[in-house]
Enzyme design. Structure first.
Site, PDB file in Angstrom:
ATOM      1  N   SER A 200       0.819  -1.189   0.000  1.00  0.00           N
ATOM      2  CA  SER A 200       0.000   0.000   0.000  1.00  0.00           C
ATOM      3  C   SER A 200       0.866   1.257   0.000  1.00  0.00           C
ATOM      4  O   SER A 200       1.637   1.477  -0.938  1.00  0.00           O
ATOM      5  CB  SER A 200      -0.969  -0.057   1.177  1.00  0.00           C
ATOM      6  OG  SER A 200      -2.068   0.774   0.966  1.00  0.00           O
ATOM      7  N   ASP A 306      -8.924  -5.149  -6.019  1.00  0.00           N
ATOM      8  CA  ASP A 306      -8.559  -4.118  -5.047  1.00  0.00           C
ATOM      9  C   ASP A 306      -9.310  -2.835  -5.398  1.00  0.00           C
ATOM     10  O   ASP A 306      -9.032  -2.196  -6.416  1.00  0.00           O
ATOM     11  CB  ASP A 306      -7.050  -3.876  -5.085  1.00  0.00           C
ATOM     12  CG  ASP A 306      -6.554  -3.021  -3.930  1.00  0.00           C
ATOM     13  OD1 ASP A 306      -7.368  -2.289  -3.334  1.00  0.00           O
ATOM     14  OD2 ASP A 306      -5.345  -3.070  -3.644  1.00  0.00           O
ATOM     15  N   HIS A 337      -7.486  -5.730  -1.281  1.00  0.00           N
ATOM     16  CA  HIS A 337      -6.256  -5.089  -0.806  1.00  0.00           C
ATOM     17  C   HIS A 337      -5.595  -5.991   0.231  1.00  0.00           C
ATOM     18  O   HIS A 337      -5.664  -5.740   1.438  1.00  0.00           O
ATOM     19  CB  HIS A 337      -6.641  -3.729  -0.217  1.00  0.00           C
ATOM     20  CG  HIS A 337      -5.531  -2.745  -0.111  1.00  0.00           C
ATOM     21  ND1 HIS A 337      -4.844  -2.263  -1.196  1.00  0.00           N
ATOM     22  CD2 HIS A 337      -4.997  -2.121   0.980  1.00  0.00           C
ATOM     23  CE1 HIS A 337      -3.952  -1.385  -0.800  1.00  0.00           C
ATOM     24  NE2 HIS A 337      -4.010  -1.281   0.522  1.00  0.00           N
TER      25      HIS A 337
END
Length: 655
Positions: A200, A306, A337
């Protein structure tokens, strides 16, 4: 406990094999030198490893306090190599999350003893790799945890926070043993070879640092990373979150940084107007144009579902790296995610071990010659490709046209007659889940088009685009385009809380551990759901950006405009017997914000096309649709799919 150390690696791969064998023979004798080791092994003491903190000078003064900012760096490294006069490579994760939010599936934070010395390192990198001869380096981005400065959300300060550490590891920057004053500290234990990893925001920093071309960064492993911050907040002018980077900075800033960084947050707010227009702030935070500077190899991982850091980020970055010949590898999962440690743990640790051994230790273990792509086809079932997008994939044009039943269109190669139209009214309460559930019905909020049942599988590999000509009834309008696989399947439930995984109560251990850092983590399993359709690619735009991707204009009601919506990269096989569908609609609830009005849009079907990345191109499409009938669908209950997308939290890390 002290473990006697073996030679941790063969010399760098550029040396001739004969020279390697001769050198090993001289160092450790003929018995041990009979065969060069194939991988790094856990021969060093984790319990006896050196744990320390330093503060690296970034040479920036982001908080304008009159002194340059120092970023905190926590290090754990094996003691034996330094005692033997040998240096080690570095695995580095630079993050804003080490104190505010935590890392990994269990939201682990850094921990320290009562003297401020590091004890607990989140994730398994230290437990697994330190005994194998690597140092693990965790960097607090400026403005977070124990660092000076201010978070600037992917900008100069964020990137310099991490780059300065690589410079220090290579003798080009200064570090100290305290946050203020202190004594200089040299990284004389490091051989300078660094690999960055993270998920991320951490992955985003790896992308951004690689795009500086910094020497010493040999590889990056970005997991669900951002490649352009504009694409995180907007899609061709359409706002994706009801917020901006200033709110995100406030979310991760340390408490003291919030007090001193108000001016930085104001600059973030001023530079990111909610109009969706491109500004200099976005230019600074777009790493894709600098892909040509990347010296590092790239092992990219992304969930194809995602909806936080969408796969447009992976697709644009991957394509740019390919244009510049960067060594690369990719894993694409069915999850949202999620870190691969939590959806394919054993295979992931093995692959990561080989990757770091090759690019940081110099082992010729074949990972650079292995298939380029691993793709999850069904929960836990993976296939590989020698290259990605798949060989033989070409952009192939499909065209929507009206069908025999009102409101239920056809998707094929035959163009629509001039004057053909489809009409829908934006309903911001509905999402892609609602549209896809009613693909075979005339509904007022979408225009849907589908092939007949396919006679052969059809693979889409890469990113596509949909070009529409639309006439709005108001001066503002948002558009969505989604691709749907219409047919029964069992997929990961990416819209559930775990985004495709379920966390179990049992644990497994990955590497060595101590009381303060066990290296043991909760196991997971696939969270699956049976569905009757699957949305597998999406794209959005503000129709006001028809003339310029980076600047919107007011629309004239009743006037037609042509715009192209970029679909997110994916790799999906529509099986024989299923149908491929295209839906064009307005606001995708939970994923884009609605416009100021609720426009009625009229599509000119003769000027609307979908250019899709079909493996096998036109011939494959012809085979798959040969003889496929287009009967009027029988009335039926809505097709059951994944739950509607939740309103996304504008934080590039779910856990």
């Amino acid at each position: 406990m002290t473990i006697r150390a073996r030679v941790p690696r063969i010399p760098w791969k550029a040396l001739a094999v004969a020279a390697v064998v001769a050198l090993l023979s001289a160092l450790i004798g003929p018995t041990a030198a009979q065969a060069a080791p194939g991988e790094s092994t856990p021969v060093y003491s984790y319990d006896g490893a050196i744990r320390e903190s330093v503060w690296v000078d970034t040479r920036l003064d982001g908080d304008a306090d009159g002194r340059t900012d120092r970023v905190a760096v926590d290090i754990v490294r094996p003691a034996e190599p330094a005692q033997q006069g040998r240096k080690v490579p570095v695995i580095m994760d630079a993050s804003p999350y080490y104190s505010c939010c935590g890392r990994g599936n269990e939201s682990q934070k850094k921990t320290y003893d009562d003297r401020g010395r590091p004890v607990g390192f989140p994730l398994y990198y230290d437990n697994y790799f330190v005994p194998r001869g690597y140092a693990t380096v965790l960097v607090d981005l400026a403005g977070t945890n124990r660092s000076d400065g201010c978070v600037d959300v992917g900008g100069r300060s964020d990137i310099r926070s991490a780059k300065a550490v690589i410079d220090w590891l290579n003798g080009r920057a200064r570090a100290y043993d305290a946050r203020t004053a202190g004594h200089p500290v040299a990284a004389d234990w490091s051989n300078g070879r660094t690999g960055m990893i993270g998920k991320s925001w951490d992955a985003t920093i790896a992308n951004g640092v690689a795009a500086t071309g910094v020497k010493g960064l040999k590889t990056i492993v970005p997991i669900a990373g951002i490649s352009s911050w504009y694409d995180y907040y907007f899609a061709k002018g359409a706002p994706l979150y009801d917020s901006g980077p200033d709110g995100l900075a406030d979310y991760v800033d340390s408490p003291e940084a919030r007090e001193r960084c108000a001016a930085v947050q104001q600059r973030l707010a001023d530079g990111a107007p909610r109009s969706g227009d491109w500004t200099g702030l976005w230019t600074e935070r777009d790493y894709v144009p600098d892909a040509g500077k990347v010296r590092a190899s790239v092992f990219l991982v992304h969930g194809m579902q995602d909806l936080n850091v969408r796969t447009r980020h992976a697709g644009r970055w991957w394509d740019a790296l390919a244009r510049h010949g960067v060594e690369r590898k990719i894993w694409l999962s069915q999850t949202g995610h999620v870190d691969p440690f939590d959806f394919r743990r054993t295979d992931w640790v093995r692959a990561l071990h080989q990757w770091f051994d090759h690019y940081l230790m110099g082992y010729d273990n074949g990972i650079d010659r292995a298939p380029m792509a691993d793709i999850e086809r069904a929960p836990g079932r993976w296939t590989t490709d020698a290259r990605w997008p798949a060989a033989g994939t070409t952009a192939t044009t499909l065209r929507p046209r009206n069908g025999t039943s009102p409101g239920v269109g056809v998707l094929g190669t035959e163009p629509a007659p001039q004057g053909s139209t489809a009409v829908f009214t934006d309903d911001p309460e509905l999402s892609e889940a609602d549209w896809a559930a009613h693909i075979d019905e005339s509904t007022p909020a979408k225009a849907g088009f589908a092939t007949g049942p396919l006679s052969a599988p059809l693979r889409l590999s890469g990113a596509g685009k949909v070009t529409v000509t639309a006439t709005p009834s108001t001066s503002t309008a948002h558009l969505s385009a989604v691709l749907v696989d219409v047919g029964p399947d069992t997929i990961r439930d990416y819209a559930a809380d775990g985004e495709g995984i379920t966390t179990l109560g049992t644990r497994t251990c990955w590497g060595a551990g101590t009381t303060g850092d066990t290296g043991c983590f909760k196991e997971t399993e696939a969270d699956t759901r049976k569905v009757a359709h699957t949305v597998f690619s999406r794209g959005w735009a503000d129709l006001g950006n028809y003339a310029d991707d980076h600047k919107g204009r007011p629309l004239t009601p009743g006037k037609p405009y042509t715009i192209t919506l970029d679909l997110a990269a994916s790799d999906h096989v529509v099986p024989a017997g299923h149908r491929l569908a295209l839906i064009v609609a307005g606001t995708d609830a939970g994923l884009i914000d609605p416009p100021a009005s609720r426009p009625r849009l009229t599509l000119d079907l003769s000027r609307t096309t979908a250019e899709l990345p079909l493996t096998g191109g036109v011939p494959a499409l012809a085979r798959a649709t040969a003889g496929a009938p287009h009967p009027a669908p029988e009335p039926a209950a809505p097709l059951r799919g994944i739950a509607p997308p939740r309103t996304a939290t504008p934080v590039p890390s779910a856990r």
